[in-house]
Write a protein that holds these residues in place. Structure first.
Motif, PDB file in Angstrom:
ATOM      1  N   ALA A   1       0.819  -1.208   0.000  1.00 10.41           N
ATOM      2  CA  ALA A   1       0.000   0.000   0.000  1.00 10.41           C
ATOM      3  C   ALA A   1       0.855   1.260   0.000  1.00 10.41           C
ATOM      4  O   ALA A   1       0.351   2.351  -0.261  1.00 10.41           O
ATOM      5  CB  ALA A   1      -0.938  -0.007   1.198  1.00 10.41           C
ATOM      6  N   ASP A   2       2.155   1.126   0.259  1.00  9.23           N
ATOM      7  CA  ASP A   2       3.066   2.281   0.257  1.00  9.23           C
ATOM      8  C   ASP A   2       3.459   2.713  -1.158  1.00  9.23           C
ATOM      9  O   ASP A   2       4.081   3.758  -1.331  1.00  9.23           O
ATOM     10  CB  ASP A   2       4.335   1.959   1.049  1.00  9.23           C
ATOM     11  CG  ASP A   2       4.039   1.707   2.514  1.00  9.23           C
ATOM     12  OD1 ASP A   2       3.092   2.324   3.050  1.00  9.23           O
ATOM     13  OD2 ASP A   2       4.752   0.890   3.127  1.00  9.23           O
TER      14      ASP A   2
ATOM     15  N   LEU B   1      -5.423   4.838  -6.174  1.00  6.80           N
ATOM     16  CA  LEU B   1      -6.162   3.619  -5.856  1.00  6.80           C
ATOM     17  C   LEU B   1      -6.515   2.809  -7.102  1.00  6.80           C
ATOM     18  O   LEU B   1      -6.417   1.583  -7.109  1.00  6.80           O
ATOM     19  CB  LEU B   1      -7.422   3.958  -5.064  1.00  6.80           C
ATOM     20  CG  LEU B   1      -8.245   2.777  -4.570  1.00  6.80           C
ATOM     21  CD1 LEU B   1      -7.425   1.881  -3.673  1.00  6.80           C
ATOM     22  CD2 LEU B   1      -9.491   3.275  -3.847  1.00  6.80           C
ATOM     23  N   LYS B   2      -6.895   3.483  -8.168  1.00  6.88           N
ATOM     24  CA  LYS B   2      -7.238   2.769  -9.399  1.00  6.88           C
ATOM     25  C   LYS B   2      -6.025   2.021  -9.947  1.00  6.88           C
ATOM     26  O   LYS B   2      -6.132   0.853 -10.348  1.00  6.88           O
ATOM     27  CB  LYS B   2      -7.782   3.739 -10.451  1.00  6.88           C
ATOM     28  CG  LYS B   2      -9.189   4.191 -10.182  1.00  6.88           C
ATOM     29  CD  LYS B   2      -9.692   5.068 -11.302  1.00  6.88           C
ATOM     30  CE  LYS B   2     -11.124   5.492 -11.019  1.00  6.88           C
ATOM     31  NZ  LYS B   2     -11.692   6.260 -12.110  1.00  6.88           N
TER      32      LYS B   2
ATOM     33  N   ARG C   1      -5.492  -2.093 -10.244  1.00 14.30           N
ATOM     34  CA  ARG C   1      -5.094  -2.762 -11.484  1.00 14.30           C
ATOM     35  C   ARG C   1      -3.847  -3.623 -11.279  1.00 14.30           C
ATOM     36  O   ARG C   1      -3.762  -4.738 -11.796  1.00 14.30           O
ATOM     37  CB  ARG C   1      -4.845  -1.740 -12.597  1.00 14.30           C
ATOM     38  CG  ARG C   1      -6.105  -1.083 -13.093  1.00 14.30           C
ATOM     39  CD  ARG C   1      -5.811  -0.110 -14.254  1.00 14.30           C
ATOM     40  NE  ARG C   1      -7.001   0.580 -14.658  1.00 14.30           N
ATOM     41  CZ  ARG C   1      -7.972   0.050 -15.399  1.00 14.30           C
ATOM     42  NH1 ARG C   1      -7.877  -1.189 -15.810  1.00 14.30           N
ATOM     43  NH2 ARG C   1      -9.031   0.756 -15.718  1.00 14.30           N
ATOM     44  N   ILE C   2      -2.895  -3.136 -10.512  1.00 19.51           N
ATOM     45  CA  ILE C   2      -1.660  -3.887 -10.251  1.00 19.51           C
ATOM     46  C   ILE C   2      -1.968  -5.170  -9.480  1.00 19.51           C
ATOM     47  O   ILE C   2      -1.533  -6.259  -9.853  1.00 19.51           O
ATOM     48  CB  ILE C   2      -0.642  -3.017  -9.479  1.00 19.51           C
ATOM     49  CG1 ILE C   2      -0.130  -1.881 -10.366  1.00 19.51           C
ATOM     50  CG2 ILE C   2       0.508  -3.863  -8.951  1.00 19.51           C
ATOM     51  CD1 ILE C   2       0.628  -0.794  -9.617  1.00 19.51           C
ATOM     52  N   VAL C   3      -2.729  -5.037  -8.393  1.00 20.62           N
ATOM     53  CA  VAL C   3      -3.063  -6.198  -7.561  1.00 20.62           C
ATOM     54  C   VAL C   3      -3.834  -7.223  -8.388  1.00 20.62           C
ATOM     55  O   VAL C   3      -3.529  -8.420  -8.358  1.00 20.62           O
ATOM     56  CB  VAL C   3      -3.868  -5.775  -6.311  1.00 20.62           C
ATOM     57  CG1 VAL C   3      -4.415  -6.984  -5.576  1.00 20.62           C
ATOM     58  CG2 VAL C   3      -3.010  -4.934  -5.389  1.00 20.62           C
ATOM     59  N   CYS C   4      -4.812  -6.772  -9.137  1.00 23.33           N
ATOM     60  CA  CYS C   4      -5.611  -7.698  -9.944  1.00 23.33           C
ATOM     61  C   CYS C   4      -4.756  -8.349 -11.031  1.00 23.33           C
ATOM     62  O   CYS C   4      -4.925  -9.544 -11.323  1.00 23.33           O
ATOM     63  CB  CYS C   4      -6.814  -6.980 -10.542  1.00 23.33           C
ATOM     64  SG  CYS C   4      -8.089  -6.605  -9.307  1.00 23.33           S
TER      65      CYS C   4
ATOM     66  N   THR D   1      -0.878  -8.193   2.115  1.00 22.80           N
ATOM     67  CA  THR D   1       0.228  -7.247   1.973  1.00 22.80           C
ATOM     68  C   THR D   1      -0.116  -6.168   0.965  1.00 22.80           C
ATOM     69  O   THR D   1       0.173  -4.992   1.162  1.00 22.80           O
ATOM     70  CB  THR D   1       1.507  -7.974   1.527  1.00 22.80           C
ATOM     71  OG1 THR D   1       1.832  -8.944   2.516  1.00 22.80           O
ATOM     72  CG2 THR D   1       2.655  -7.015   1.356  1.00 22.80           C
ATOM     73  N   MET D   2      -0.763  -6.566  -0.120  1.00 23.70           N
ATOM     74  CA  MET D   2      -1.102  -5.622  -1.174  1.00 23.70           C
ATOM     75  C   MET D   2      -2.438  -4.953  -0.914  1.00 23.70           C
ATOM     76  O   MET D   2      -2.947  -4.251  -1.756  1.00 23.70           O
ATOM     77  CB  MET D   2      -1.168  -6.349  -2.529  1.00 23.70           C
ATOM     78  CG  MET D   2       0.133  -6.955  -2.952  1.00 23.70           C
ATOM     79  SD  MET D   2       0.051  -7.695  -4.590  1.00 23.70           S
ATOM     80  CE  MET D   2      -1.180  -8.949  -4.411  1.00 23.70           C
ATOM     81  N   SER D   3      -2.994  -5.195   0.268  1.00 26.04           N
ATOM     82  CA  SER D   3      -4.381  -4.781   0.537  1.00 26.04           C
ATOM     83  C   SER D   3      -4.643  -3.332   0.209  1.00 26.04           C
ATOM     84  O   SER D   3      -3.792  -2.481   0.326  1.00 26.04           O
ATOM     85  CB  SER D   3      -4.741  -5.050   1.994  1.00 26.04           C
ATOM     86  OG  SER D   3      -4.027  -4.167   2.827  1.00 26.04           O
TER      87      SER D   3
END
Length: 133
Positions: A60-61, A66-67, A71-74, A130-132
């Motif tokens: 999250a750092d 947010l968008k 996209r990165i997490v997905c 972690t990526m929350s």
């Protein structure tokens, strides 16, 4: 009157709980095709697992909005993002929930980390956390 018949109240509460347990899970109709949760839960190839041990996943750092972070997490989890990110986030959180409640991963986590009571569902669950968002 209810306070004079606690047994009836308990019976009613239990019947409602039983009703909720027997109720099928709600279905969601996405506007675009989304991957099946079971497919997303499949084991990643060994090469990708080794890469995850060497490369730090975004947290999250990360200095993105947010968008972009969604996209990165997905993308890491192979969840498509179309114009409606809500649907992608729904798949992401459904996947996370499935990992957190899956007995196989809970057992693996309990063996790997005996002191945490099985709270870490899996490496993926940990990575999603972690990526929350």
């Amino acid at each position: 009157q209810a306070d004079k018949n606690p047994k009836a109240i308990t019976t009613w509460i239990n019947s409602i709980n039983d009703l909720h347990k027997s109720k099928p899970a709600p279905t969601v109709n996405y506007t675009k095709n989304m991957p099946d949760i079971e497919r997303l839960m499949q084991e990643w190839p060994d090469e990708f697992e080794r890469l995850l041990q060497q490369v730090r996943l975004p947290t999250a750092d990360l200095d993105v909005d947010l968008k972009a972070f969604t996209r990165i997490v997905c993308a890491v989890l192979d969840i498509p993002v179309y114009s409606n990110m809500i649907e992608s986030l729904h798949v992401l959180f459904t996947l996370y929930s499935e990992f957190k409640s899956n007995p196989h991963f809970l057992q693996q986590a309990a063996i790997a980390m005996p002191g945490d009571g099985g709270m870490q569902a899996s490496a993926l669950g940990s990575n999603i956390q972690t990526m929350s968002l």
